[in-house]
Scaffold this motif. Structure first.
Motif, PDB file in Angstrom:
ATOM      1  N   CYS A   1      65.139  -7.082  11.030  1.00 21.86           N
ATOM      2  CA  CYS A   1      66.280  -6.771  11.886  1.00 21.86           C
ATOM      3  C   CYS A   1      66.726  -5.315  11.740  1.00 21.86           C
ATOM      4  O   CYS A   1      66.831  -4.606  12.721  1.00 21.86           O
ATOM      5  CB  CYS A   1      67.433  -7.715  11.556  1.00 21.86           C
TER       6      CYS A   1
ATOM      7  N   THR B   1      64.773 -12.418   2.111  1.00 19.60           N
ATOM      8  CA  THR B   1      64.535 -13.823   2.421  1.00 19.60           C
ATOM      9  C   THR B   1      63.286 -13.868   3.290  1.00 19.60           C
ATOM     10  O   THR B   1      63.243 -13.238   4.343  1.00 19.60           O
ATOM     11  CB  THR B   1      65.718 -14.437   3.198  1.00 19.60           C
TER      12      THR B   1
ATOM     13  N   LEU C   1      61.076 -15.444   5.916  1.00 24.07           N
ATOM     14  CA  LEU C   1      61.214 -16.397   7.021  1.00 24.07           C
ATOM     15  C   LEU C   1      59.865 -16.666   7.685  1.00 24.07           C
ATOM     16  O   LEU C   1      59.799 -16.913   8.876  1.00 24.07           O
ATOM     17  CB  LEU C   1      62.226 -15.879   8.037  1.00 24.07           C
TER      18      LEU C   1
ATOM     19  N   ASN D   1      71.345 -13.410   3.192  1.00 28.59           N
ATOM     20  CA  ASN D   1      72.733 -13.716   3.578  1.00 28.59           C
ATOM     21  C   ASN D   1      73.307 -12.736   4.599  1.00 28.59           C
ATOM     22  O   ASN D   1      74.521 -12.609   4.697  1.00 28.59           O
ATOM     23  CB  ASN D   1      73.644 -13.775   2.345  1.00 28.59           C
ATOM     24  N   GLN D   2      72.453 -12.026   5.336  1.00 26.97           N
ATOM     25  CA  GLN D   2      72.949 -11.099   6.353  1.00 26.97           C
ATOM     26  C   GLN D   2      72.234 -11.270   7.687  1.00 26.97           C
ATOM     27  O   GLN D   2      72.891 -11.446   8.713  1.00 26.97           O
ATOM     28  CB  GLN D   2      72.794  -9.636   5.903  1.00 26.97           C
ATOM     29  N   HIS D   3      70.916 -11.163   7.682  1.00 22.34           N
ATOM     30  CA  HIS D   3      70.174 -11.094   8.942  1.00 22.34           C
ATOM     31  C   HIS D   3      69.230 -12.263   9.181  1.00 22.34           C
ATOM     32  O   HIS D   3      68.381 -12.188  10.059  1.00 22.34           O
ATOM     33  CB  HIS D   3      69.386  -9.779   9.012  1.00 22.34           C
ATOM     34  N   GLU D   4      69.383 -13.352   8.444  1.00 19.18           N
ATOM     35  CA  GLU D   4      68.474 -14.483   8.622  1.00 19.18           C
ATOM     36  C   GLU D   4      68.510 -15.030  10.043  1.00 19.18           C
ATOM     37  O   GLU D   4      67.476 -15.264  10.662  1.00 19.18           O
ATOM     38  CB  GLU D   4      68.775 -15.626   7.635  1.00 19.18           C
ATOM     39  N   SER D   5      69.710 -15.227  10.576  1.00 16.66           N
ATOM     40  CA  SER D   5      69.817 -15.816  11.924  1.00 16.66           C
ATOM     41  C   SER D   5      69.256 -14.876  12.991  1.00 16.66           C
ATOM     42  O   SER D   5      68.604 -15.327  13.933  1.00 16.66           O
ATOM     43  CB  SER D   5      71.264 -16.188  12.244  1.00 16.66           C
ATOM     44  N   GLN D   6      69.468 -13.567  12.847  1.00 16.95           N
ATOM     45  CA  GLN D   6      68.928 -12.617  13.817  1.00 16.95           C
ATOM     46  C   GLN D   6      67.407 -12.601  13.780  1.00 16.95           C
ATOM     47  O   GLN D   6      66.752 -12.579  14.823  1.00 16.95           O
ATOM     48  CB  GLN D   6      69.460 -11.196  13.569  1.00 16.95           C
TER      49      GLN D   6
ATOM     50  N   GLU E   1      65.418 -15.031  12.686  1.00 16.81           N
ATOM     51  CA  GLU E   1      64.950 -16.310  13.233  1.00 16.81           C
ATOM     52  C   GLU E   1      65.000 -16.296  14.759  1.00 16.81           C
ATOM     53  O   GLU E   1      64.093 -16.798  15.424  1.00 16.81           O
ATOM     54  CB  GLU E   1      65.767 -17.469  12.674  1.00 16.81           C
ATOM     55  N   ALA E   2      66.063 -15.727  15.324  1.00 13.50           N
ATOM     56  CA  ALA E   2      66.170 -15.627  16.787  1.00 13.50           C
ATOM     57  C   ALA E   2      65.069 -14.730  17.348  1.00 13.50           C
ATOM     58  O   ALA E   2      64.463 -15.056  18.380  1.00 13.50           O
ATOM     59  CB  ALA E   2      67.548 -15.089  17.180  1.00 13.50           C
TER      60      ALA E   2
END
Length: 122
Positions: A17, A28, A30, A38-43, A45-46
């Motif tokens: 990201c 992390t 992915l 704990n910061q950019h995992e969701s971004q 993954e998206a």
């Protein structure tokens, strides 16, 4: 390259990201990219989901290249037939619109073939 958060500690990769260098404690995994823990995992993954969906759509595109030209050809024949057989002849507006649809069908078909080939490789 050193970790962005821990100077002097070697980075094992970069965040997909933000592109910051990350050590094993800050990263992390992915599967298809690293993310800041704990910061950019969701971004990330998206981003991975978008890339995966785009790959599926691009793989299916050659099979779908004929749908639009067939529709435009059908509409062109429908309009042309209606314009011609309703007594307006070849100068009626529906007939001329039908010719436009037919020309557009040919252009779309040729453009799709140029972009995706024959679709035989799928």
């Amino acid at each position: 390259m050193d970790c962005f958060n821990h100077s002097g500690v070697a980075a094992v990769g970069t965040c997909k990201c933000c592109s910051k260098g990350l050590c094993s404690n800050c990263a992390t995994d992915l599967t298809y990219g690293l993310a800041c823990k704990n910061q950019h995992e969701s971004q990330v993954e998206a981003m991975n989901m978008i890339i995966e969906n785009n790959a599926k759509m691009y793989a299916a595109a050659p099979k779908n290249t004929i749908i639009a030209p067939v529709f435009y050809l059908f509409m062109g024949l429908l309009f042309s037939g209606f314009g011609y057989f309703s007594g307006g002849g070849i100068v009626s507006l529906p007939f001329l619109m039908g010719l436009g649809f037919i020309v557009f069908a040919v252009v779309v078909f040729l453009r799709n073939r140029a972009l995706f080939g024959n679709g035989e490789n799928s």
